[in-house]
Write a protein that holds these residues in place. Structure first.
Motif, mmCIF file in Angstrom:
data_model
loop_
_atom_site.group_PDB
_atom_site.id
_atom_site.type_symbol
_atom_site.label_atom_id
_atom_site.label_comp_id
_atom_site.label_asym_id
_atom_site.label_seq_id
_atom_site.Cartn_x
_atom_site.Cartn_y
_atom_site.Cartn_z
ATOM 1 N N ILE A 7 -2.104 -8.823 -0.266
ATOM 2 C CA ILE A 7 -1.383 -7.618 0.169
ATOM 3 C C ILE A 7 -0.778 -7.849 1.554
ATOM 4 O O ILE A 7 -1.469 -8.313 2.477
ATOM 5 C CB ILE A 7 -2.335 -6.405 0.230
ATOM 6 N N VAL A 8 0.524 -7.518 1.692
ATOM 7 C CA VAL A 8 1.193 -7.527 2.994
ATOM 8 C C VAL A 8 1.912 -6.191 3.141
ATOM 9 O O VAL A 8 2.887 -5.920 2.433
ATOM 10 C CB VAL A 8 2.210 -8.692 3.125
ATOM 11 N N ALA A 9 1.420 -5.376 4.044
ATOM 12 C CA ALA A 9 2.040 -4.062 4.332
ATOM 13 C C ALA A 9 1.797 -3.778 5.809
ATOM 14 O O ALA A 9 0.764 -3.192 6.189
ATOM 15 C CB ALA A 9 1.442 -2.969 3.446
ATOM 16 N N ASP A 14 -1.177 1.142 5.668
ATOM 17 C CA ASP A 14 -0.759 0.981 4.266
ATOM 18 C C ASP A 14 -1.559 -0.099 3.544
ATOM 19 O O ASP A 14 -2.023 0.092 2.415
ATOM 20 C CB ASP A 14 0.731 0.648 4.197
ATOM 21 N N ALA A 15 -1.732 -1.237 4.170
ATOM 22 C CA ALA A 15 -2.443 -2.346 3.519
ATOM 23 C C ALA A 15 -3.884 -1.973 3.228
ATOM 24 O O ALA A 15 -4.421 -2.261 2.146
ATOM 25 C CB ALA A 15 -2.381 -3.597 4.395
ATOM 26 N N GLU A 16 -4.521 -1.339 4.195
ATOM 27 C CA GLU A 16 -5.921 -0.952 4.017
ATOM 28 C C GLU A 16 -6.068 0.052 2.889
ATOM 29 O O GLU A 16 -7.000 -0.040 2.069
ATOM 30 C CB GLU A 16 -6.438 -0.356 5.329
ATOM 31 N N ALA A 19 -5.578 -1.612 -0.510
ATOM 32 C CA ALA A 19 -6.757 -2.430 -0.846
ATOM 33 C C ALA A 19 -7.909 -1.549 -1.313
ATOM 34 O O ALA A 19 -8.639 -1.900 -2.259
ATOM 35 C CB ALA A 19 -7.173 -3.266 0.364
ATOM 36 N N CYS A 29 -9.182 -7.939 -3.396
ATOM 37 C CA CYS A 29 -7.954 -7.885 -2.597
ATOM 38 C C CYS A 29 -8.128 -8.664 -1.291
ATOM 39 O O CYS A 29 -9.220 -8.715 -0.717
ATOM 40 C CB CYS A 29 -7.612 -6.432 -2.259
ATOM 41 N N VAL A 31 -6.052 -8.884 2.393
ATOM 42 C CA VAL A 31 -4.967 -8.368 3.224
ATOM 43 C C VAL A 31 -4.477 -9.474 4.161
ATOM 44 O O VAL A 31 -5.278 -10.096 4.880
ATOM 45 C CB VAL A 31 -5.430 -7.148 4.044
ATOM 46 N N CYS A 32 -3.160 -9.716 4.123
ATOM 47 C CA CYS A 32 -2.533 -10.720 4.985
ATOM 48 C C CYS A 32 -1.695 -10.005 6.036
ATOM 49 O O CYS A 32 -1.046 -8.983 5.756
ATOM 50 C CB CYS A 32 -1.642 -11.657 4.175
ATOM 51 N N THR A 33 -1.706 -10.519 7.242
ATOM 52 C CA THR A 33 -0.990 -9.844 8.327
ATOM 53 C C THR A 33 0.521 -9.962 8.179
ATOM 54 O O THR A 33 1.260 -9.086 8.632
ATOM 55 C CB THR A 33 -1.415 -10.430 9.676
ATOM 56 N N ILE A 51 3.749 -6.616 -1.768
ATOM 57 C CA ILE A 51 4.420 -6.714 -0.472
ATOM 58 C C ILE A 51 5.250 -5.460 -0.241
ATOM 59 O O ILE A 51 5.994 -5.005 -1.122
ATOM 60 C CB ILE A 51 5.342 -7.956 -0.422
#
Length: 524
Positions: A7-9, A14-16, A19, A29, A31-33, A51
């Motif tokens: 996940i990239v948001a 949003d990403a959290e 997930a 999941c 989460v990528c920065t 994304i």
């Protein structure tokens, strides 16, 4: 790892949130920065990437483009792209470009949890199908590798089988030939026994060659040694080989051919093998006292050779399959004449390699068979000096010959045969004794087996070539190994000729003609 969702948001939480929604459905999941971190994580395995389109800039797209270009053929990695970014239903320019780059599913924000879960599950199912395709490709590759290894092992086995069968065949043939030189003083029963030994050993050698040729042809390892040759000589050679069997069964052979010579661009040995196979079949499937005919007709650019018999014939339903590998005809009530079912397959392959065709004709069982071969012809060669005029075949000039073979029967029988032809012969049973014998007295020719104990024939040949006194001697490999790579290796080791056991006496006599001419040249 391969079931993860990346996940990239980058905006807010949003990403959290994404997930958390997916994790409640037991989806792993990560989460990528940013997209760069996502691309770095992808090689570790993932089912899909989710994304937000605001994460896509020119640098991110180049990173994704680079990774997508390295995908294996089975992979079409799925992306879920969250679009909107404050403008309802309108993805960014980068988002639209990503649609072109990969397998993209667009989801408009704001998005419900149900829609997000449904999109993620759909992407994971698609990725699992790709994994299944990967597994099938891997299994097919492994199966292909197993087939390749099995084919290699088969070829190695056939080569070893040929070597082991040729070794006992050689002394049998040599002994039969030695007995033949005294036929005039032998009782009729002994002559009859000698003819059976010679005929059946020839037949066994022919079956062995056919079996090996099937392997060579199917693997593309057979090559033709083409020259401008005269068809009549090829047919004469085939008839000569078949003569013992023809006489034994009381068959009448009739040959009808034009008076003018017919020339081919062909491998004389292979064509003689073809017509020898056809004559052998005619002999086998014709009752004793039958009639076999060879008809040669020439047209513009083509020659047709038809081998006919009045034997057991072929059923109509079997004709289309007669040239297939291991095809067995029901011409006889038992298997006494059945053979291996490979001879005609070899015939078709060899004729095809010469640019010709072959077909079988028969009116049915009991009505005989006709095999028709058609080949392209060429113009007669320009006449030049003929070596046959310079060296008389069968010249009785004595040669000093060293026979090297660890098979005592093979060595002694070949030596006896050479001695009966007037040559001076010595025997060695291993490489070291062969080197010592050549150091004591230089022979004109060395007949050297390859499969010697300790030092093999290749090494012996190399050492002989390093001896100053042996620089002009003729080295002839006489071996059970006859694959193309064996011949090439023999040449590289320093052999002048490579003969496969059992050696035909006429072939050896022709080589000795070369040895005589070479020696005469050295003495001038």
């Amino acid at each position: 790892m391969e079931e993860r969702i990346l996940i990239v948001a980058p905006r807010g939480r949003d990403a959290e949130v994404v997930a958390q929604v997916l994790s409640r459905e037991r989806m792993e999941c990560v989460v990528c920065t940013n997209v760069g971190q996502l691309v770095a994580t992808l090689p570790e395995g993932a089912a899909c990437a989710l994304i937000a389109d605001e994460a896509l800039d020119a640098l991110a797209l180049r990173s994704l483009d680079g990774w997508l270009s390295t995908q294996p053929p089975w992979s079409d990695f799925p992306f879920v792209l969250l679009v909107g970014n404050g403008k309802k239903g309108v993805p960014t320019a980068e988002g639209r470009r990503l649609e072109v780059l990969g397998n993209v599913m667009l989801i408009e924000r704001p998005v419900s949890g149900e829609a997000l879960v449904s999109a993620a599950r759909s992407a994971r199912r698609a990725r699992r199908r790709q994994y299944q395709a990967r597994a099938m490709i891997a299994e097919r590759a492994a199966a292909n590798l197993r087939l390749v290894n099995a084919a290699r092992q088969k070829d190695e086995f056939l080569a070893m089988l040929a070597h082991e069968l040729r070794n006992p065949l050689a002394p049998i043939r040599n002994a039969a030939e030695a007995i033949r030189t005294t036929d005039a003083v032998l009782p009729a029963r002994v002559q009859w026994a000698r003819e059976i030994i010679e005929r059946q050993s020839r037949h066994l050698a022919s079956l062995l060659e056919d079996l090996l040729d099937v392997s060579r042809i199917t693997t593309g390892k057979i090559t033709l040694k083409r020259n401008i040759i005269e068809l009549g000589g090829v047919l004469a050679a085939a008839i000569d080989v078949a003569k013992l069997a023809l006489d034994a069964h009381g068959h009448t052979l009739v040959v009808r051919a034009p008076d003018d010579s017919i020339y081919l661009d062909a491998d004389a040995t292979r064509l003689a093998q073809v017509f020898g196979n056809l004559l052998d079949n005619a002999v086998k499937y014709t009752l004793d006292g039958g009639r076999i005919e060879i008809d040669v007709t020439a047209e513009e650019g083509l020659v047709t050779v038809a081998v006919s018999d009045n034997g057991t014939g072929i059923a109509p339903e079997e004709l289309p399959e007669i040239f297939e590998l291991f095809s067995q005809s029901n011409r006889a009530l038992d298997r006494a004449q059945g053979g291996l079912g490979i001879g005609l397959s070899v015939v078709r392959s060899l004729i095809g390699m010469h640019g010709g065709t072959v077909r079988a004709e028969s009116a049915g069982l009991g009505l005989g068979t006709r095999i028709v071969v058609t080949l392209p012809t060429v113009d007669a060669p320009v006449q030049g000096s003929d070596r046959a005029d310079d060296v008389e075949h069968g010249n009785t000039q004595i040669l000093d010959v060293l026979v090297v073979d660890d098979n005592v029967d093979a060595a002694s029988s070949l030596a006896l045969l050479l001695e009966l032809n007037g040559h001076r012969v010595r025997i060695a049973h291993d490489g070291l004794h062969a080197l010592d014998a050549c150091a004591d007295a230089q022979p004109d020719a060395v007949l050297l087996d390859i499969g010697l104990p300790g030092m093999d024939g290749y090494e012996v040949a190399q050492r002989l070539r390093q001896m100053v006194t042996m620089s002009h001697a003729t080295l002839i490999a006489i071996t059970g190994y006859g694959q193309p790579e064996d011949i090439a290796r023999a040449r590289a080791a320093g052999f002048d000729h490579h003969l496969v056991k059992p050696v035909e006496p006429d072939t050896l006599a022709l080589l000795f003609d070369d040895v005589r001419q070479s020696r005469a040249t050295q003495l001038r």
